[in-house]
Design a protein around this motif. Structure first.
Motif, PDB file in Angstrom:
ATOM      1  N   ASN A   1       0.832  -1.213   0.000  1.00  0.00           N
ATOM      2  CA  ASN A   1       0.000   0.000   0.000  1.00  0.00           C
ATOM      3  C   ASN A   1       0.867   1.265   0.000  1.00  0.00           C
ATOM      4  OD1 ASN A   1       1.018  -0.147   2.577  1.00  0.00           O
ATOM      5  ND2 ASN A   1      -0.963   0.055   3.611  1.00  0.00           N
ATOM      6  N   GLY A   2       2.131   1.094  -0.332  1.00  0.00           N
ATOM      7  CA  GLY A   2       3.077   2.192  -0.409  1.00  0.00           C
ATOM      8  C   GLY A   2       4.480   1.618  -0.441  1.00  0.00           C
ATOM      9  N   TYR A   3       5.462   2.483  -0.221  1.00  0.00           N
ATOM     10  CA  TYR A   3       6.856   2.046  -0.259  1.00  0.00           C
ATOM     11  C   TYR A   3       7.576   2.575   0.977  1.00  0.00           C
ATOM     12  CZ  TYR A   3       5.839   0.932  -5.122  1.00  0.00           C
ATOM     13  OH  TYR A   3       5.298   0.410  -6.260  1.00  0.00           O
ATOM     14  N   LEU A   4       8.566   1.795   1.439  1.00  0.00           N
ATOM     15  CA  LEU A   4       9.363   2.194   2.590  1.00  0.00           C
ATOM     16  C   LEU A   4      10.820   2.344   2.173  1.00  0.00           C
ATOM     17  CD1 LEU A   4       7.878  -0.152   5.353  1.00  0.00           C
ATOM     18  CD2 LEU A   4       7.469   2.301   5.072  1.00  0.00           C
ATOM     19  N   VAL A   5      11.491   3.323   2.798  1.00  0.00           N
ATOM     20  CA  VAL A   5      12.891   3.589   2.493  1.00  0.00           C
ATOM     21  C   VAL A   5      13.584   4.015   3.784  1.00  0.00           C
ATOM     22  CG1 VAL A   5      12.443   6.012   1.921  1.00  0.00           C
ATOM     23  CG2 VAL A   5      14.442   4.876   0.944  1.00  0.00           C
ATOM     24  N   ASP A   6      14.865   3.687   3.915  1.00  0.00           N
ATOM     25  CA  ASP A   6      15.618   4.137   5.071  1.00  0.00           C
ATOM     26  C   ASP A   6      15.623   5.657   5.122  1.00  0.00           C
ATOM     27  OD1 ASP A   6      18.442   5.090   6.232  1.00  0.00           O
ATOM     28  OD2 ASP A   6      17.907   3.179   7.162  1.00  0.00           O
ATOM     29  N   PHE A   7      15.420   6.209   6.308  1.00  0.00           N
ATOM     30  CA  PHE A   7      15.300   7.657   6.477  1.00  0.00           C
ATOM     31  C   PHE A   7      16.486   8.409   5.900  1.00  0.00           C
ATOM     32  CE2 PHE A   7      15.942  11.587   8.812  1.00  0.00           C
ATOM     33  CZ  PHE A   7      14.669  12.130   8.916  1.00  0.00           C
ATOM     34  N   PHE A   8      17.700   7.868   6.031  1.00  0.00           N
ATOM     35  CA  PHE A   8      18.912   8.569   5.627  1.00  0.00           C
ATOM     36  C   PHE A   8      19.413   8.174   4.240  1.00  0.00           C
ATOM     37  CE2 PHE A   8      19.031   8.202  10.310  1.00  0.00           C
ATOM     38  CZ  PHE A   8      19.024   9.537  10.640  1.00  0.00           C
ATOM     39  N   ASP A   9      18.776   7.213   3.602  1.00  0.00           N
ATOM     40  CA  ASP A   9      19.272   6.689   2.321  1.00  0.00           C
ATOM     41  C   ASP A   9      18.691   7.495   1.166  1.00  0.00           C
ATOM     42  OD1 ASP A   9      20.199   5.234   0.178  1.00  0.00           O
ATOM     43  OD2 ASP A   9      19.710   3.277   1.044  1.00  0.00           O
ATOM     44  N   THR A  10      19.340   8.605   0.847  1.00  0.00           N
ATOM     45  CA  THR A  10      18.817   9.468  -0.223  1.00  0.00           C
ATOM     46  C   THR A  10      18.919   8.796  -1.588  1.00  0.00           C
ATOM     47  OG1 THR A  10      20.977  10.580  -0.370  1.00  0.00           O
ATOM     48  CG2 THR A  10      19.310  11.588   1.049  1.00  0.00           C
ATOM     49  N   ASP A  11      19.922   7.948  -1.791  1.00  0.00           N
ATOM     50  CA  ASP A  11      20.040   7.248  -3.074  1.00  0.00           C
ATOM     51  C   ASP A  11      18.835   6.338  -3.296  1.00  0.00           C
ATOM     52  OD1 ASP A  11      22.462   8.466  -3.585  1.00  0.00           O
ATOM     53  OD2 ASP A  11      23.664   6.787  -2.845  1.00  0.00           O
ATOM     54  N   ALA A  12      18.451   5.604  -2.255  1.00  0.00           N
ATOM     55  CA  ALA A  12      17.289   4.723  -2.380  1.00  0.00           C
ATOM     56  C   ALA A  12      16.014   5.529  -2.584  1.00  0.00           C
ATOM     57  CB  ALA A  12      17.176   3.836  -1.141  1.00  0.00           C
ATOM     58  N   LEU A  13      15.907   6.660  -1.893  1.00  0.00           N
ATOM     59  CA  LEU A  13      14.726   7.513  -2.059  1.00  0.00           C
ATOM     60  C   LEU A  13      14.609   7.968  -3.510  1.00  0.00           C
ATOM     61  CD1 LEU A  13      12.353   9.077  -0.795  1.00  0.00           C
ATOM     62  CD2 LEU A  13      13.967  10.925  -0.295  1.00  0.00           C
ATOM     63  N   VAL A  14      15.721   8.417  -4.084  1.00  0.00           N
ATOM     64  CA  VAL A  14      15.711   8.856  -5.490  1.00  0.00           C
ATOM     65  C   VAL A  14      15.318   7.694  -6.397  1.00  0.00           C
ATOM     66  CG1 VAL A  14      17.169   9.633  -7.396  1.00  0.00           C
ATOM     67  CG2 VAL A  14      17.362  10.718  -5.142  1.00  0.00           C
TER      68      VAL A  14
END
Length: 372
Positions: free
Chosen positions: A312-325
């Motif tokens: 129902n969405g996606y999760l990413v490590d708070f500090f992992d900007t590469d993964a967020l991008v």
């Protein structure tokens, strides 16, 4: 600390301490306690006045953290006292010390513990508590958790819902719709606790990865949580850090806008980013899900209580900007494939957080319980 062996038993080490010279002065760590007591006293006097006029409440609903609850039972001992148990401070394991870029001093931790003094006294008097999420309930001491029910404030899903025809006007006069590529980010105020630093540091790469995306950033420049900066806002500080790498024609700082415009912004969003320390869950994340947004949330509690990664969405490590991008770019590149995520996001809110169908009836039942 001074050593004192005068009265020590054989084999025992007795360490003494010196009283500080200013021991008779009010300690600065007690400023919040002082204010809370004054609030409680003012409420006490107001309640006495109501009692003199013949008003006897069946139920009193109050936040235990600010002092208003301290003396309610001293005026109305028979009332049902319900506490809104929003958050219990911890020196470790929650928001404090979470971000290594913003370290917390030992004095800050000790001062934080004292902020719970008002809550502890208020909780000792309550009949029952309400916490919006399981994680918020679990922040409280185990001795009171069995008196706290988990009932969220609720989302009005009749108002907050998808609208394929929604249009949002930018400050420059242009209109955006769901046919445009729109990345959204919402804070009450733009600050580290709600992921503003991580988000801003991801923007240069995100804009390069998605050259046609428009980024809508909603939030003020005050401080809701944590510490502010001297002589500048967090927005100014982050723009100084990464602003030269941004196409500012595509990055729109909207400040605070009317609620109807906020909803339109969510309704046209291609990907909505929600990052938070382990802290109180924002309504805006749940509203985004109710509006059918594809939410990319931080892998922090209590976000994980609501979002199931890739369901129902996606999760990413708070500090992992590469993964967020990477995740946001992937969502934007294949928006049509996200239909099931959008449906599941809204269904989660309908099933668990709907104001009229679930939350409000439970709240009313809790308030009425035990009333003759």
């Amino acid at each position: 600390m001074r050593d004192n062996f005068r009265d020590a038993m054989p084999g025992a080490y007795l360490a003494g301490y010196e009283m500080p010279a200013d021991a008779m002065l009010t300690h600065p760590w007690l400023d919040s306690l002082e204010l809370a007591v004054r609030r409680g006293q003012a409420v006490y006097r107001g309640l006495l006045d109501l009692k003199k006029r013949g008003f006897i409440p069946d139920v009193v609903l109050v936040h235990p953290g600010w002092g208003e609850a301290l003396f309610v039972k001293d005026v109305f001992p028979a009332c049902r006292l319900v506490s809104f148990c929003e958050f219990y401070y911890q020196a470790e394991g929650q928001d404090i010390g979470f971000d290594p870029a913003l370290p917390t001093s030992e004095d800050d931790k000790l001062k934080l513990r004292l902020r719970n003094m008002v809550q502890l006294q208020s909780l000792s008097c309550m009949d029952v508590g309400i916490s919006p999420t399981q994680w918020q309930r679990q922040s409280y001491p185990s001795i009171v958790q069995d008196r706290i029910e988990v009932i969220h404030d609720g989302i009005d899903t009749d108002t907050v819902k998808p609208d394929p025809a929604a249009r949002f006007q930018l400050p420059d006069g242009r209109w955006l719709t769901s046919n445009d590529e729109v990345i959204t980010f919402v804070n009450r105020n733009l600050e580290p606790c709600r992921g503003f630093m991580s988000f801003m540091r991801s923007l240069p790469d995100l804009l390069r990865a998605r050259p046609h995306a428009e980024v809508l950033i909603l939030g003020g420049d005050s401080v809701s949580y944590g510490q502010g900066l001297l002589n500048m806002t967090w927005r100014q500080a982050l723009l100084e850090e990464v602003g030269s790498q941004l196409d500012l024609k595509r990055v729109h700082f909207l400040g605070k806008i009317p609620y109807t415009n906020f909803l339109k912004m969510l309704q046209i969003s291609s990907a909505h980013i929600y990052l938070t320390y382990p802290f109180i869950l924002s309504w805006s994340m749940l509203e985004a899900m109710a509006a059918g947004c594809v939410v990319v949330g931080s892998r922090t509690a209590p976000v994980e209580e609501v979002i199931l990664d890739q369901e129902n969405g996606y999760l990413v490590d708070f500090f992992d900007t590469d993964a967020l991008v990477r995740i946001v770019a992937s969502i934007c590149s294949a928006r049509e494939s996200q239909a099931q995520i959008r449906l599941a996001a809204r269904q989660t809110i309908l099933d668990k957080f709907d104001l009229k169908r679930h939350c409000l009836p439970k709240q009313i039942a809790l308030l009425e319980q035990g009333i003759n």
